[in-house]
Write a protein that holds these residues in place. Structure first.
Motif, short mmCIF file in Angstrom:
data_model
loop_
_atom_site.label_atom_id
_atom_site.label_comp_id
_atom_site.label_asym_id
_atom_site.label_seq_id
_atom_site.Cartn_x
_atom_site.Cartn_y
_atom_site.Cartn_z
N THR A 136 0.82 -1.20 0.00
CA THR A 136 0.00 0.00 0.00
C THR A 136 0.86 1.26 0.00
O THR A 136 0.59 2.21 -0.73
CB THR A 136 -0.93 0.02 1.23
N LEU A 137 1.92 1.25 0.80
CA LEU A 137 2.81 2.41 0.86
C LEU A 137 3.80 2.38 -0.28
O LEU A 137 4.25 1.32 -0.72
CB LEU A 137 3.57 2.41 2.19
N ALA A 138 4.16 3.56 -0.77
CA ALA A 138 5.14 3.67 -1.84
C ALA A 138 6.49 3.12 -1.38
O ALA A 138 6.91 3.34 -0.25
CB ALA A 138 5.30 5.13 -2.26
N GLY A 139 7.15 2.37 -2.26
CA GLY A 139 8.47 1.85 -1.93
C GLY A 139 8.45 0.63 -1.03
O GLY A 139 9.49 0.18 -0.58
N SER A 186 -3.00 12.59 -10.39
CA SER A 186 -3.62 11.27 -10.29
C SER A 186 -2.97 10.44 -9.19
O SER A 186 -1.77 10.60 -8.89
CB SER A 186 -3.51 10.52 -11.62
N ASP A 187 -3.74 9.53 -8.61
CA ASP A 187 -3.22 8.69 -7.52
C ASP A 187 -2.07 7.81 -8.00
O ASP A 187 -1.10 7.60 -7.28
CB ASP A 187 -4.35 7.83 -6.95
N ALA A 188 -2.17 7.28 -9.21
CA ALA A 188 -1.12 6.40 -9.74
C ALA A 188 0.19 7.16 -9.90
O ALA A 188 1.27 6.68 -9.52
CB ALA A 188 -1.55 5.81 -11.08
N ASP A 189 0.10 8.36 -10.46
CA ASP A 189 1.31 9.17 -10.65
C ASP A 189 1.88 9.65 -9.33
O ASP A 189 3.10 9.78 -9.17
CB ASP A 189 1.01 10.36 -11.56
N LYS A 190 1.00 9.91 -8.37
CA LYS A 190 1.47 10.31 -7.05
C LYS A 190 2.31 9.21 -6.41
O LYS A 190 3.36 9.47 -5.82
CB LYS A 190 0.28 10.64 -6.14
N LYS A 191 1.84 7.96 -6.53
CA LYS A 191 2.58 6.86 -5.93
C LYS A 191 3.93 6.68 -6.61
O LYS A 191 4.93 6.34 -5.97
CB LYS A 191 1.77 5.57 -5.99
N VAL A 192 3.98 6.89 -7.92
CA VAL A 192 5.26 6.82 -8.65
C VAL A 192 6.22 7.86 -8.11
O VAL A 192 7.40 7.57 -7.86
CB VAL A 192 5.03 7.01 -10.17
N ILE A 237 11.26 8.08 -1.99
CA ILE A 237 11.71 7.19 -0.91
C ILE A 237 12.94 6.41 -1.33
O ILE A 237 13.85 6.17 -0.53
CB ILE A 237 10.56 6.25 -0.48
N LYS A 238 13.04 6.04 -2.61
CA LYS A 238 14.22 5.31 -3.08
C LYS A 238 15.46 6.21 -3.08
O LYS A 238 16.54 5.80 -2.65
CB LYS A 238 13.97 4.74 -4.48
N HIS A 239 15.31 7.43 -3.57
CA HIS A 239 16.43 8.37 -3.53
C HIS A 239 16.85 8.65 -2.10
O HIS A 239 18.04 8.77 -1.79
CB HIS A 239 16.05 9.67 -4.24
N GLY A 240 15.86 8.77 -1.23
CA GLY A 240 16.16 9.06 0.17
C GLY A 240 16.90 7.92 0.85
O GLY A 240 17.82 8.15 1.64
N ARG A 241 16.52 6.69 0.56
CA ARG A 241 17.21 5.55 1.16
C ARG A 241 18.66 5.47 0.69
O ARG A 241 19.57 5.17 1.48
CB ARG A 241 16.45 4.26 0.81
N VAL A 242 18.88 5.74 -0.60
CA VAL A 242 20.25 5.76 -1.11
C VAL A 242 21.05 6.88 -0.44
O VAL A 242 22.22 6.71 -0.08
CB VAL A 242 20.25 5.94 -2.64
N ALA A 243 20.40 8.04 -0.24
CA ALA A 243 21.07 9.17 0.39
C ALA A 243 21.45 8.85 1.83
O ALA A 243 22.53 9.25 2.30
CB ALA A 243 20.18 10.41 0.35
N MET A 244 20.59 8.13 2.56
CA MET A 244 20.92 7.77 3.94
C MET A 244 22.15 6.87 3.98
O MET A 244 23.02 7.02 4.85
CB MET A 244 19.72 7.10 4.61
#
Length: 235
Positions: free
Chosen positions: A63-66, A187-193, A199-206
């Motif tokens: 349900t959550l992105a990423g 749109s909800d689909a584009d928002k999740k993208v 979140i992916k960029h953020g995880r790499v940054a951490m």
């Protein structure tokens, strides 16, 4: 120029902003169970996408992105409020890390020349590294600066609380109502993208900022000198 200090102040504040008790975030209508559906049938036995040799955590159903079912230490908790609370904490850490991973090398590259041009003392350490707990140098930063950063963080948290109350159960974890360039899709689909990309960029940054900290603590030289091919390709 004290960009490096700014970067580290954000890092210091991230645990406070991300994990400090927040009554609104844990009791908001946005955390009601209707945001997620209880898995049924075969879904209860689904395997984790990230760790295909183990069952996916109950609440991590995509349900959550990423979300790829990665939670080996059980940080997501066993209830929806804890899951959403931890997701919001993760997003805050991600955003701070993305700022830090850019600010850290920029400070090491440009702090000294800009300070010398303006006739100001550099905020870097003697080795030219960004000031930090492990590198030292934080005592050079004026206390007024830390107060200003703390005040700014407080303002952001207050605005975030307002957005939560205004949006209710339509609230998305990490939504601070900040989109000056109007980049957020409709749109909800584009928002999740878009959320997944963040979140992916953020995880790499951490991971990257952790690498900077460990590298400089171990070798005692600035990261821009240790791996100049990444930071000085045209200098």
């Amino acid at each position: 120029m004290k960009l490096s200090a700014a970067t580290f102040s954000l890092l210091f504040l991230s645990p406070v902003l991300g994990f400090a008790p927040n009554k609104v975030s844990r009791t908001s209508t946005a955390l009601k169970n209707d945001l997620f559906k209880e898995p049924s049938g075969d879904k209860k036995n689904e395997m984790s996408k990230a760790l295909p040799f183990v069952k996916r955590p109950k609440l991590l159903d995509g349900t959550l992105a990423g979300d790829v079912g990665f939670d080996p230490f059980g940080f997501a908790g066993n209830d929806i409020p804890t899951l959403v609370y931890m997701r919001e904490a993760e997003i805050k850490h991600c955003r701070l890390a993305m700022l830090a991973v850019v600010g850290w090398p920029i400070a090491e590259l440009f702090d000294k020349p800009i300070a010398e041009t303006l006739g100001l003392p550099t905020a870097l350490t003697k080795s030219g590294a960004s000031p930090s707990v492990l590198n030292g140098g934080l005592d050079r930063i004026d206390i007024a600066y830390w107060v200003a950063v703390a005040a700014l963080a407080g303002i952001v948290e207050l605005e975030n609380a307002k957005v939560k109350e205004a949006k209710g159960k339509k609230y998305t974890p990490g939504d601070c109502g900040f989109d000056p360039l109007n980049l957020y899709p409709k749109s909800d689909a584009d928002k999740k993208v878009m959320q997944t990309k963040e979140i992916k960029h953020g995880r790499v940054a951490m991971m990257a900022i952790l690498g900077f900290v460990a590298q400089e603590a171990l070798y005692r030289i600035p990261v821009v000198q240790e791996t100049p091919m990444f930071f000085k390709p045209i200098f």
